[in-house]
Each structure stands twice: as structure tokens, then as C-alpha cells.
Motif scaffolding. Structure first.
Motif, PDB file in Angstrom:
ATOM      1  N   GLU A   1       0.835  -1.200   0.000  1.00 50.29           N
ATOM      2  CA  GLU A   1       0.000   0.000   0.000  1.00 50.29           C
ATOM      3  C   GLU A   1       0.863   1.241   0.000  1.00 50.29           C
ATOM      4  OE1 GLU A   1      -3.297   0.590   2.678  1.00 50.29           O
ATOM      5  OE2 GLU A   1      -3.507  -1.558   2.961  1.00 50.29           O
ATOM      6  N   LEU A   2       0.384   2.272  -0.673  1.00 51.71           N
ATOM      7  CA  LEU A   2       1.005   3.596  -0.606  1.00 51.71           C
ATOM      8  C   LEU A   2       0.077   4.525   0.166  1.00 51.71           C
ATOM      9  CD1 LEU A   2       2.342   4.109  -4.267  1.00 51.71           C
ATOM     10  CD2 LEU A   2       3.539   3.138  -2.291  1.00 51.71           C
ATOM     11  N   PRO A   3       0.655   5.478   0.913  1.00 48.73           N
ATOM     12  CA  PRO A   3       2.083   5.674   1.118  1.00 48.73           C
ATOM     13  C   PRO A   3       2.656   4.655   2.100  1.00 48.73           C
ATOM     14  CG  PRO A   3       0.876   7.231   2.453  1.00 48.73           C
ATOM     15  CD  PRO A   3      -0.139   6.485   1.625  1.00 48.73           C
ATOM     16  N   MET A   4       3.968   4.470   1.989  1.00 45.97           N
ATOM     17  CA  MET A   4       4.654   3.563   2.897  1.00 45.97           C
ATOM     18  C   MET A   4       5.018   4.337   4.159  1.00 45.97           C
ATOM     19  SD  MET A   4       6.894   1.629   0.006  1.00 45.97           S
ATOM     20  CE  MET A   4       7.105   3.131  -0.927  1.00 45.97           C
ATOM     21  N   SER A   5       3.999   4.650   4.917  1.00 40.49           N
ATOM     22  CA  SER A   5       4.164   5.402   6.155  1.00 40.49           C
ATOM     23  C   SER A   5       4.893   4.523   7.163  1.00 40.49           C
ATOM     24  CB  SER A   5       2.796   5.799   6.702  1.00 40.49           C
ATOM     25  OG  SER A   5       2.044   4.635   6.956  1.00 40.49           O
ATOM     26  N   PRO A   6       5.500   5.137   8.171  1.00 33.31           N
ATOM     27  CA  PRO A   6       6.124   4.325   9.213  1.00 33.31           C
ATOM     28  C   PRO A   6       5.152   3.297   9.789  1.00 33.31           C
ATOM     29  CG  PRO A   6       6.750   6.617   9.469  1.00 33.31           C
ATOM     30  CD  PRO A   6       5.711   6.573   8.383  1.00 33.31           C
ATOM     31  N   ARG A   7       3.917   3.706   9.954  1.00 31.84           N
ATOM     32  CA  ARG A   7       2.935   2.763  10.511  1.00 31.84           C
ATOM     33  C   ARG A   7       2.778   1.544   9.607  1.00 31.84           C
ATOM     34  NH1 ARG A   7      -1.355   2.475  14.054  1.00 31.84           N
ATOM     35  NH2 ARG A   7      -1.140   4.596  14.840  1.00 31.84           N
ATOM     36  N   ARG A   8       2.704   1.761   8.293  1.00 37.33           N
ATOM     37  CA  ARG A   8       2.547   0.623   7.384  1.00 37.33           C
ATOM     38  C   ARG A   8       3.802  -0.236   7.346  1.00 37.33           C
ATOM     39  NH1 ARG A   8      -0.626   4.150   4.060  1.00 37.33           N
ATOM     40  NH2 ARG A   8      -2.810   3.572   4.373  1.00 37.33           N
TER      41      ARG A   8
END
Lengths: 282, 172, 808
Positions: free
Chosen positions: C780-787
Motif C-alpha cells: 500500500e502507498l504511502p509507505m508510512s512508518p505505521r505501514r
């Protein structure tokens, strides 16, 4: 996105400001640097009827060392940039300047004040986390004079403090660290200048019997863990103090703060706490 | 309405303001100084950055009424200023602007960087720029322009850090 | 094949190929840009809108605040006029498309948070907001339709009840092998990889939002509207259709515009409202979109879901793609691009520059209770590139080859150009494999692979990845009329006029809002006429004085307006030579124009353009009979010889470090090998690439417009909706190839969007490369720190064990 209508009075002195704040007929709030309140006004999430300008009160612009005890007395209207630039006497072996330099952006630091940030009490802001780490005391003025509040109990929740109306935050008293003190203050932000998602702070100052770890940017007041007194004896080492903060103890503190249910948030706080320990000992 | 007295681009001004009018609106609507652009009105984007008493500040979250006695300098007020002239030239040479909307605020911040932190390394320049968003250039030209001006002034962007210090807090 | 043919041109310092500093810069550097927010008209009033606080509901009653009844207007007021104001209704001729009716002010229902309900006017914006805050709206809440998959499969409600479902449009694109042959191919493929992928809903967030100032000019009996728009002629058409007044009675002017990126390619409800209001109250009116309106109320972009399977042979060569894709088109179909463009484009462009034997893609454009989407820089390509390029990497991994080897085995080869791909996209020119080879060399893949062999001192994980894409630009009639939307690009014109002092005015219907057309089109004029670019003035963005144009979108201006300027200047050359031939009393073929001077071949007589213009305008007595009376004013028209569009392309390669203790991703190196044909102004081209890449990095790592289960937006400030800053964007290294387009005037290709297309895919491939030792993968985008942390946790990796190793 324009602020709702409000009245504004520039206070000339602390008693003047306290008197103005005592007006209970209207929702009255002090305005210092305005770097937090300004956005809230423009976004219309705050609706004060009367703002009392305190930025220019001379007595709040002082920063000096109290000859009686060596403490730094930091006036509430001292701006972050002044601390960043080393323009105040330093009793913290650089901690205050380190923290100041990483608050928001320079244009905000030029205007934002220590007192304003503390009184606003955003859990993710820096001074509400730094001052408890340092064991500072918050000086507030009311109709009956001044009183001091331990910074570790000053913040009572998100955006709430131990300030009683119509008290005005006038200064912070920061105790001087010993020459042996070691500290670290690390925070995780998505971008520089953004509010922290997690803060880890460590202060080990055994000559003053201080061994403190802070978990900040929680949902409310920061968590302060004091090392047991016996670990702070002259015969112990800083590493022994640090070893007290095991992952289990840190996780328990994170859970106790009510932020353990979100694995990502819990992990971030654990990471920041661990990195603060590593950095303090480095 | 309240009367305020302040200096704008070197000119003493006396004006009536509503307390809720922020400095940018005061300048744009009442003083017809539209060079200061509004990008977010909540202190994040930096488009409205100007100088208050010589230091960059957000004009969208500063209220005009709280600027009594202050000296304001907007993008219109830098005629004859050598660092700004050098930056303007470098911004053009290095293609540091496209749509031009962030440019006035970016220039004020850039001027602060080159004068306060001569010789700052690129990483520091970028950190200092973090409060000014640009949606067009990817910051590449902006960083190059700042480095070019530092190099011209004999303080090439490098590891060294110096600090030009503003006013210290008063002692009691 | 010569990729660098343009370099063989004589190096011009002022014409095509020169990195000429921009003519636009002076006014912006001085703070003298004329943005719509800066425009003041005498007696002007300010507008604020009361907007819906809920995502979905029935409007039962609207209560105007007491004492302000005359300052508040609802749809009932707009419909009571003559002619009544109508809804925005965008039709598409694609079979099965269901149109929506978007009333400029909500009438019966609200379908998104932020939908305008009442228009409030006052002396200042602050006072107008006070009134808007006092408007009370009775709304019967309806269940919010928030997630696009749920909206399609198990809708909690219908956004447009008359449809019977929440589907704007369903499409199916097939190519190559079908039926049993496709099934047989699937069965025999050595490699099969399947993923479910998602890209976030984004906000384009130009630094300047939308804004409108308008007045009714009683002398001309004409609406004059200044609006921050990319396509002023299209706005005029849309205003005419909804207001019920003829187009000649409307003049739309896009002044200096603070960035577009697709966000300003729309007819806004607010434009319609203000156009009505200024006539109704007889005063100029102004509305400036504030950042909260920009983020929560107006259009978003790019929310894609892919259920995609890729088939490849044992060495990773692509055999087939089978994909279901869903696009969250939001509540309404916007004018002029419609709610179907994004999804239908997914179906046709998913194969990209790859050869394969079978292709099938089904798409759904789904309606939800969120703002409409518009085509953002790169349009569907950013999502498509993420989908196909992450799958190619997965296929390469399954085949046991380096990802670039899988790509090299599947890309169109240069000697196959021009090439019609499996969805009949016509590739004009290019050497895609060479772009990859150069990118791999520049990023130094072996060095990163070697570094991965040793743990990093700070505990971070190193990854390297890349992505390749094509960027169709300057779409012509043949590839656009099929959408059947209100706008089809056709022939582009430029009006050119030489002034009596020998300067040149160029009028184009496109609009420059950062693209630097005032400079680059002057370079084109210089190339043809030899005139100093400083003596060329571009007039653009004003329907009153420019030729019709669909405007600036789809990276079309340098090809289309550039072509039109070249044609106009070529006509001007003939006019100049004709006049000179008469003046010199020599045959036309004896007259030459070079470097801004017209001379006879004998070198006896010579005039500057200024001298010639002076004679034409101010000393006509010197001109003999027979001179062309049309003079020094021309209209040049352009259409590409083959109008299917130009295909720029690039390979982005990136190295990253992923912090397993926080999920933070740092970009360590970034290389872009780009081919946009002939570069008219290389400095400007690089600027477009840098800027696009920064936006792509936002797509990859930061930007996300989230909604809660009630359809409430979770980002209403730039503290929540995070745009990349100078610390988040590296300085990419750009390497140019220059394969001319065989179809355009100078061999130039449109290239304004490419930078924004690949970063999501390239960075995802790099992050996944870094996380591979942990068995984690981002989809999934965005590749946030959470993801990133969730992916690590899902992989069962003991992230906590390494967390403490990182530096503070």
C-alpha cells in the motif's frame, strides 16, 4: 480561514495581566507568541472573547541564574530561538538548546515562547516533555502572588495543566545539572518540525541523585520513570542506572499510559526510550 | 477597531485594525502589499514568512494588533539589500521557482539562512528550509541557489557553522 | 539508434535547446505576481460558504441567520433566477456511464463533507465566515459510503439513488490471447504472482488553492471572471452551460496561478455561484479557497485498488497480466474530465512499455461520499506504475533473476519503434532498455548488493529498487474523442502579432502556472524568427484575447502550443519576407530572414524586424501595391502529424535505508534516466522532473487523505496532510537521453508529469528489497512508518530486538 472576533488588551505587567485574566464575564486567555493559539483561532477551534497580550511584559522576558541556588530562571516570554542560539545562561549542559533547535521551524521559534508552549500543553510539544525530564518547576502568578508547580505534575492531561484561572505562567526554574550529568532527548517526527509521535528522554545525574527516563508525546502528560534511589549511589554507574529500564519496565509504563493498545505507537515509544538510553550513555 | 503604530518596510504606519486581523491580511488588504502570499493560514507552509524585527516569522498566525512598535519587512522591502539581491539572482539562475507562490516566503527564509548560518552544509540548509513548502521545484534549485550565494560571499556551504546572534533576553 | 540526436544541433543560447533563464522570474522574485487573491475590484465583497458537516444526508431545511437573510443564498435562490442555474452534469459516451448531477449548492442531498450548501457574502472574508458559521442546516443523516470496495460489493447506501448501485462505469480492456488460449497460457506460465495493492487518496495541494474574483461588465454585458484555473476556455464553456448564458458573454482570465497539477482543471461549483452572485447583487465578489476547503471540500485524486496477477516465464519475461481495478471516484463526476477517466485509463495503460501475449483488465469507477477525484500529475500512471512495477519485481524474485533483467526481457526494443502495444497504444520512439541499463550503472547496483551483505552499524536495512514507465502526453483527437467528455483536444492555435516597434506578441489558449511557457515559447519564436526572446511577450490564460484551447493538462503545452507558436512564427516569416521583397524590390526568393534581420541575398539591403514593422505600420506609403494586406498578424494552427501523443519515459532507481525500529524510510540515492525527446529548455525540463519527483515522493511516503467510517476527513491541515519538504526530498541525479519524437515540430515530447509517476513504484521496490530479509512486503502507498511497522509485524519479525540498535 479567519479568526472569530475577539478583543485584545496588551498587559503591561504581570499583576495587570492577572487582573485582566480574572474577568470571568468573558472567556479570557493570554496570548504569548501565538504560534499554537494562532492556528487554533484561524481554524476556529478556539473561541476566546478576550486575549491578553503578555509577550511584551518586561518581567517575562528575563533569563538569569538565581545566585541563591544556581537555578536558571527562564522567563515565560523567552523565545525558543533565543535558547537555540545560546543567548541564555546554560545550566543543562546543552539540553535546552538542543531541544529548542528542533522545535517546529525557525520562523516559529523566533516568535514562540517557552511559557506559551507549556501552558498550551500539547502532549507532542517539547517543553512539556523537557521540563519534567529536568525536574524543573513552573512558576505561576495569581491574584495572591506566585506559586511553584513541579513540572512533573504541571500537565494534567492533553491541553490541560495545573494552572488555575486566572493564574499566568511567568517563569520556569530549571535546576543546574552537575558536571557529571548525561542526557538524551530523542523524538520521532515524520518530518523535521512536525509534532513528535514519540519522545524519549533520559537524564542521569548521580551526583544530584537523579536517574530519570521520560516517555513523551503520549495521549496526555508524559510518563516519568525515576530510577530507584539505591541505583544512584556513588558506587553505582550510569550503565547500572540505565539497565534498570528494561524493555518489560518500559512496556509496562507505556501500557500504564494508555498507549499500549496500538502496537505501532507502543513500538515507537519503546524505540525512542531505548535510543535515548543508548544516546545518553554514548 | 484599535489603532496600532508600527514600521512597514521602513515607513512608519498608523492604522486601525480589528484584533482578529492577522498580519498578512493587514499587509495585503490594508497596506496593499500583496507580495506576502497566504498558503495555509495555520503556520505550516511558510508562504507568508516575512521579517518581524529582523527575524523571519509567520504573518498568518501573528496578529497585527500584537505588532505594536514592531518593524515589519515584506518581500517588497528588500530593495538595496545585498543578500536578497544575490538570492534573487541565484534563484533565477538555479531555477529555484516555478509558479512563484512560495517564493517570497522562501526568499525571506533563504536570506535568514545565508546571513545567520554562512557556510552551513547542505543538510543544515535543508533542515532550515523545512518550514517552507514548495510544490513545484522539489527544492533542488532552492538549495543550489542558497549554496551559490554562500559561495559568492566567501562562505561556501560546508561543514563549518557560525552564528550571527540576535538580541539576548534581558537580565533583570 | 541515436538517443542524443538533439545534441547534434548547433547549441543555441536563446532558441530551442537553451537553458535560458526565465522571463517570468522577475515579477515573482519581487513579490509582484498577480495571483487571484491579490486582485481587488472597487466595491468588492467577500464570500464564504456554509458547507456540509456530514458525508451523506438529506437536506431538510436551511435556516438563514436572522438579520442576514439578504447575505445568504441557497440553491433555491440560484434556481429562482432567469435563466435558472443548473447542475454540473458531465456526460461520457462510454457505454454504461452513469452521470451525476452536482448542484453548485446542495439541493436535496449532501454527498460529501465540505459540499457547499449556502453562499454568504459580507464586506470581509472574516465577516462572511461569521455568517456562514451561523447558517443552520437540518440534515437527515444517511449511512456514509466510504470504502470503494464496500461501495461496489456491499453498499451501506446509494450515493446516487437513481442508479441502483454505486458504479459510475465498468470497463473491460482485453488484448492478445483470449479465452481458452489465455487460460492455457496461465496454466503453463512458470511464474505466477498475485497481489492486492492499494494507493491512498491524495490531495494535490498546490501552494495556492482555487480562488475566484468576478464582476459583471455592464459596458460589454459580460461576466469577467478571474479564476485560478488551468483551462480557462473550458471553464468558460462550463459556466455557459450551467448559467444558461452564451459563451461570448463570459470572459475567463486565469492570472498568475500558483501551481495546478490537475487540481485547477475543473469547473468549480464556487465559480458558478460567484458568477450568479455578482450579477444578482451588482457588486464584484471574491472567494479565495482556504487550506481547509482545499483539503476537505474540494477534489482529491488517486485512490486505486488492484487485484492483479502477472504471469511470466522462467526467466521473468512477462507473459500476461490479469487485473481487476477499482477507483474511488468520489461523489460527483467533475467537469470536464468526468469520474471515468482515471479508471478507464488504468485499463488501457497498465501494460506500459512491456510486450506480452495476453492482457485483461476490468475496472470500476466507484462513487463514494468523498470529494470527486481529478487527474493529478501523471493521472492514473502513478498507481498503474506502482501496480505493474511491484509485480514485475515480485515475478523477478520468483524467477530468481534481478528485477532489471526481467524488465529487459519484456520491454519494447528500440528497433521495434514505432510500436503499437497490446492495448494499441502507439509508442512514437525511445530506447527503454537503454534507460534501464544507464540507471543500473548510475545507481551502481552491485555496490548496493555488496553493502547489503553486511549489517549496517545503525541497524537499518538497505534496499535498492527501480521502476520504468512511459508518459503519453499531448493526446490528440484520435485518442481522446472516445471518452466522449465535454472536452476533446483538436487543433491548437497561436495568434502572433508584430508590434510597430518590432516586438512579438503571442496569444495562446493554454495557461502557464509554473511551466515556464513565457520563456520556452519565446525560445520557439526565437528559433523560427530569430527574434530576441526578451522581445517576445506571451499572452495566455484569457479567453477574451486568446484562441480556444483545452488548456494546460496532460503535458501537452510544449508540443501543442509550442507547435502552434512555431507555425505562427513560420507564417510570420513569410509575411516579413513578403513585405521585405516589396520594399527591396527583389523577388521573394531573394529575401532571407536570419538572426532577426531580413536581407536580400546580395547583402545590399537589410532591415531589422523593428525597422520593417515600423514601415508596415507607420510608413505604409513606402509599400508598393501588391503587398499582402494581411500584414504582421497571423494565426498559426498545429496538429501533430500523428496525433496519438508523444511518449516520454524514464527509469527511476533509488536506494533506501529502512529503520526497523520506527518504520522510517530514508532515500540514500536517487537516479533518474529520462528521455523527453528534444529538450526545448533543459533547465526547465530538469525543474519539472525535480518537482514531479518530489510529489511522487509524497505519494510514496507521506501523502494520505484518510477518512473515518462516517466519511469524515482525518486531515484538515497541512500538519495532518503531510507534504514533503526539503529534508524529505533528495537531489536526484538526472541523466538525459534525447530520442526525438518523429511526430512533433522539434522532436520534443511532453514531459511535465513523469517525475511524479515512478517514485511510488521505485521506492516500494527498494523498501521491499530492504525488508526481504524480514519476509515483509509493502502493498500500500504511502509507505508510512505505521505501514512499514505493520508489514514487519505481520511478517513475524522481532522488530523490537533490533529497535534498540539504532542511533538516536
Amino acid at each position: 480561514m479567519k479568526a472569530p472576533a475577539f478583543d485584545f488588551t496588551q498587559a503591561q505587567s504581570v499583576p495587570d495581566a492577572v487582573a485582566l485574566l480574572a474577568d470571568t464575564a468573558r472567556f479570557t486567555k493570554p496570548l504569548a507568541g501565538g504560534q499554537s493559539l494562532g492556528p487554533m483561532l484561524n481554524l476556529r477551534v478556539a473561541f476566546p472573547e478576550h486575549l491578553i497580550g503578555v509577550r511584551q511584559i518586561e518581567a517575562l522576558r528575563h533569563a538569569f541564574i538565581d545566585p541563591a541556588n544556581g537555578e536558571l530562571v527562564l522567563g515565560a516570554a523567552v523565545r525558543h530561538a533565543q535558547i537555540e542560539d545560546g543567548l541564555i545562561p546554560d545550566v543543562t549542559r546543552g539540553l535546552l538548546a538542543h531541544v529548542a533547535a528542533n522545535i517546529a521551524y525557525r520562523a516559529v521559534r523566533n516568535r514562540g515562547t517557552v511559557g506559551g508552549s507549556l501552558a498550551h500543553a500539547d502532549p507532542a510539544a517539547d517543553w512539556v516533555n523537557t521540563m519534567p525530564l529536568l525536574g524543573a518547576r513552573i512558576v505561576v502568578a495569581g491574584p495572591d502572588g506566585e506559586r511553584e508547580i513541579d513540572a512533573r505534575t504541571f500537565m494534567t492531561g492533553p491541553f490541560t495543566t495545573a494552572l488555575d484561572e486566572p493564574e499566568l505562567l511567568v517563569a520556569v526554574r530549571v535546576p543546574a545539572l552537575s558536571d557529571a550529568a548525561r542526557w538524551a532527548y530523542v523524538k520521532f517526527c515524520r518530518k523535521p518540525g512536525e509534532f513528535a509521535e514519540a519522545v524519549g528522554g533520559v537524564l542521569i545525574d548521580r551526583p544530584r541523585a537523579v536517574g530519570r527516563l521520560l516517555i513523551g508525546a503520549t495521549d496526555g502528560a508524559p510518563v516519568v520513570l525515576e530510577a530507584p534511589t539505591e541505583l544512584l549511589a556513588a558506587s553505582s554507574t550510569d550503565s547500572q542506572v540505565a539497565e534498570h529500564w528494561t524493555d518489560d519496565r518500559l512496556r509496562a509504563a507505556i501500557n500504564a499510559a494508555g498507549i499500549g493498545h496500538d502496537p505501532y505507537v507502543a513500538q515507537l515509544h519503546l524505540t525512542m526510550a531505548r535510543r535515548a538510553i543508548v544516546a545518553a550513555l554514548a | 477597531m484599535t489603532t496600532i503604530r508600527l514600521t512597514v518596510n521602513g515607513q512608519p504606519i498608523e492604522a486601525e485594525v480589528q484584533p482578529r486581523t492577522h498580519l498578512a491580511d493587514f499587509l495585503r488588504e490594508q497596506q496593499l502589499l500583496t507580495g506576502t502570499n497566504l498558503g495555509c493560514e495555520h503556520g505550516i507552509c511558510g508562504a507568508c514568512t516575512l521579517e518581524i524585527d529582523g527575524a523571519p516569522a509567520r504573518s498568518c498566525i501573528t496578529y497585527a494588533i500584537d505588532c505594536e512598535g514592531a518593524s515589519i519587512r515584506t518581500i517588497e522591502g528588500f530593495d538595496g539589500d545585498a543578500p536578497m539581491a544575490a538570492l534573487r539572482a541565484a534563484f533565477s539562475t538555479e531555477h529555484a521557482l516555478q509558479c512563484g507562490y512560495c517564493t517570497p516566503g522562501m526568499l525571506v527564509t533563504a536570506r535568514d539562512i545565508v546571513t545567520r548560518l554562512p557556510g552551513a552544509p547542505e543538510a543544515r540548509i535543508r533542515k532550515e528550509l523545512s518550514g517552507n513548502l514548495c510544490r513545484c521545484t522539489g527544492y533542488a534549485g532552492i538549495v543550489r541557489a542558497i549554496r551559490a550565494v554562500m559561495a559568492q560571499s566567501g562562505t561556501p556551504s560546508g561543514p563549518g557553522l557560525a552564528s550571527v546572534r540576535p538580541v539576548a533576553p534581558t537580565a533583570p | 539508434m541515436d538517443h542524443d540526436i538533439a545534441r547534434a544541433r548547433p547549441l543555441s543560447t536563446t532558441g530551442v535547446g537553451a537553458s535560458l533563464p526565465r522571463k517570468e522570474d522577475r515579477r515573482f522574485l519581487a513579490g509582484e505576481g498577480e495571483f487571484v487573491g491579490n486582485i481587488k475590484l472597487p466595491g468588492m465583497l467577500h464570500v464564504a460558504f456554509a458547507r456540509s458537516a456530514v458525508a451523506h444526508g438529506r437536506v431538510l431545511a436551511i435556516h438563514k441567520p436572522a438579520g442576514f437573510e439578504g447575505a445568504v443564498f441557497t440553491m433555491a435562490d440560484l434556481e429562482a433566477g432567469s435563466p435558472p442555474v443548473g447542475p454540473i452534469r458531465v456526460l461520457s459516451s462510454l457505454p454504461g456511464f452513469k452521470p451525476s448531477s452536482q448542484w453548485p449548492l446542495a439541493r436535496d442531498k449532501v454527498r460529501q463533507v465540505g459540499e457547499p450548501i449556502a453562499m454568504c457574502v459580507a464586506a470581509t472574508r472574516a465577516e462572511a465566515e461569521d455568517i456562514a458559521d451561523a447558517v443552520v442546516v437540518d440534515i437527515e443523516d444517511l449511512p456514509a459510503v466510504v470504502d470503494m470496495l464496500q461501495a461496489r460489493d456491499a453498499p451501506p447506501a446509494l450515493v446516487h439513488e437513481e442508479w441502483g448501485d454505486n458504479i459510475f462505469l465498468e470497463t473491460l480492456v482485453e488484448g492478445g490471447l483470449k479465452g481458452d488460449e489465455f487460460e492455457a497460457l496461465k496454466g503453463s506460465a512458470a511464474v505466477k504472482v498475485h497481489r492486492r495493492l492499494r494507493t491512498a487518496r491524495q490531495s494535490m495541494a498546490p501552494m495556492e488553492g482555487r480562488g475566484v474574483v468576478c464582476t459583471w461588465n455592464t459596458r460589454l454585458d459580460q461576466l469577467e471572471m478571474y479564476t485560478a484555473a488551468q483551462m480557462p476556455h473550458i471553464n468558460r464553456a462550463g459556466l455557459s452551460e450551467t448559467l444558461g448564458i452564451d459563451q461570448a458573454s463570459i470572459r475567463v482570465i486565469a492570472p498568475d496561478v500558483g501551481g495546478g497539477f490537475g487540481y485547477k482543471g475543473i469547473l468549480l461549483p464556487e465559480e458558478i455561484c460567484l458568477a450568479w452572485l455578482t450579477r444578482h447583487i451588482g457588486r464584484p465578489v471574491k472567494w479565495i479557497e482556504d487550506r481547509r476547503e482545499q483539503l476537505i471540500a474540494n477534489t482529491n485524486c488517486r485512490e486505486h485498488h488492484y487485484d492483479i496477477t502477472v504471469y511470466a516465464d522462467a526467466r521473468g519475461r512477462l507473459l500476461a497480466i490479469d487485473c481487476d481495478s477499482v477507483i474511488d471516484s468520489g461523489a460527483y463526476s467533475s467537469y470536464p474530465f468526468s469520474a471515468c477517466l482515471e479508471a478507464a485509463q488504468v485499463g488501457s495503460i497498465l501494460p506500459g512499455p512491456y510486450k506480452m501475449e495476453a492482457f485483461r483488465c476490468r475496472t470500476w469507477s466507484v462513487s463514494t461520499n468523498k470529494p470527486p477525484i481529478l487527474p493529478y500529475r501523471g493521472v492514473a500512471r502513478a498507481g498503474v506504475c506502482f501496480a505493474i512495477e511491484t509485480l514485475i519485481d515480485a515475478a523477478a524474485l520468483a524467477a530468481g533473476v534481478e528485477p532489471h533483467e526481467a524488465r529487459l526481457a519484456s520491454l519494447i526494443e528500440p528497433d521495434e519503434m514505432p510500436y503499437d502495444n497490446i492495448t494499441r497504444k502507439h509508442f512514437d520512439s525511445g530506447d527503454y532498455p537503454e534507460a534501464i541499463r544507464r540507471a543500473m550503472e548510475a545507481i551502481d547496483l552491485p555496490a548496493w548488493r555488496a553493502r547489503q551483505g553486511t549489517p549496517e552499524p545503525d541497524g537499518r536495512l538497505i534496499g535498492v529498487g527501480h521502476a520504468v514507465f512511459c508518459e503519453q502526453a499531448a493526446h490528440g483527437t484520435s485518442v481522446y474523442y472516445g471518452w466522449g467528455i465535454p472536452m476533446v483536444p483538436g487543433h491548437e492555435q497561436c495568434g502572433a502579432r508584430m508590434t510597430p516597434d518590432g516586438r512579438l506578441e503571442l496569444r495562446i489558449g493554454a495557461q502557464s502556472h509554473g511551466q515556464s511557457l513565457e520563456t520556452t515559447l519565446a525560445q520557439v519564436a526565437n528559433e523560427i524568427l530569430g527574434i530576441d526572446p526578451a522581445h517576445v511577450r506571451l499572452v495566455h490564460g484569457d479567453t477574451g484575447v486568446t484562441p480556444y484551447s483545452t488548456g494546460t493538462w496532460g503535458s501537452r503545452s510544449m508540443v501543442m502550443s509550442g507547435g502552434a507558436v512555431a507555425e505562427a512564427c513560420t507564417l510570420m516569416v513569410e509575411r516579413v519576407r513578403d513585405i521585405a521583397a516589396h520594399l527591396f524590390q527583389v523577388p521573394l526568393d531573394q529575401v532571407v530572414l536570419a538572426q532577426g534581420r531580413v536581407s536580400d541575398r546580395a547583402g545590399v539591403q537589410s532591415l531589422t524586424l523593428a525597422e520593417l514593422a515600423h514601415v508596415w505600420y507607420r510608413q505604409p506609403q513606402r509599400l508598393p501595391p501588391g503587398v499582402n494586406p494581411a500584414g504582421l498578424e497571423v494565426i498559426g494552427g498545429y496538429k501533430a502529424r500523428v496525433d496519438t501523443g508523444t511518449f516520454s519515459y524514464a527509469c527511476h532507481a533509488v536506494a533506501v535505508a529502512v529503520d526497523p525500529g520506527t518504520g522510517a524510510v530514508e532515500l540514500l540515492d536517487y537516479v533518474i534516466v529520462e528521455d523527453a525527446g528534444t529538450l526545448v529548455n533543459p533547465m526547465v525540463v530538469d525543474g519539472q522532473i525535480y518537482g514531479g519527483t518530489a510529489q511522487g515522493i509524497g505519494t510514496a511516503l507521506f501523502e494520505e487523505m484518510r477518512y473515518d467510517s462516517q466519511g469524515q476527513p482525518l486531515a484538515s491541515t497541512l500538519a495532518d496532510y503531510m507534504l514533503p519538504g526539503a529534508t524529505e526530498v533528495p537531489a536526484p541525479r538526472i541523466i538525459h537521453m534525447e530520442t526525438r519524437s518523429p511526430y512533433t515540430t522539434f522532436g520534443q515530447k511532453g514531459m511535465g508529469e513523469g517525475g511524479a509517476i515512478a517514485p511510488g513504484a521505485a521506492i516500494a521496490n527498494a523498501v521491499n528489497d530492504a525488508l526481504r530479509p524480514l519476509g515483509a512486503e509493502l502493498t500500500e502507498l504511502p509507505m508510512s512508518p505505521r505501514r512499514v511497522m505493520a508489514a514487519i509485524a505481520a511478517a513475524g519479525s522481532a522488530a523490537g530486538a533490533v529497535a534498540g540498535r539504532g542511533a538516536a
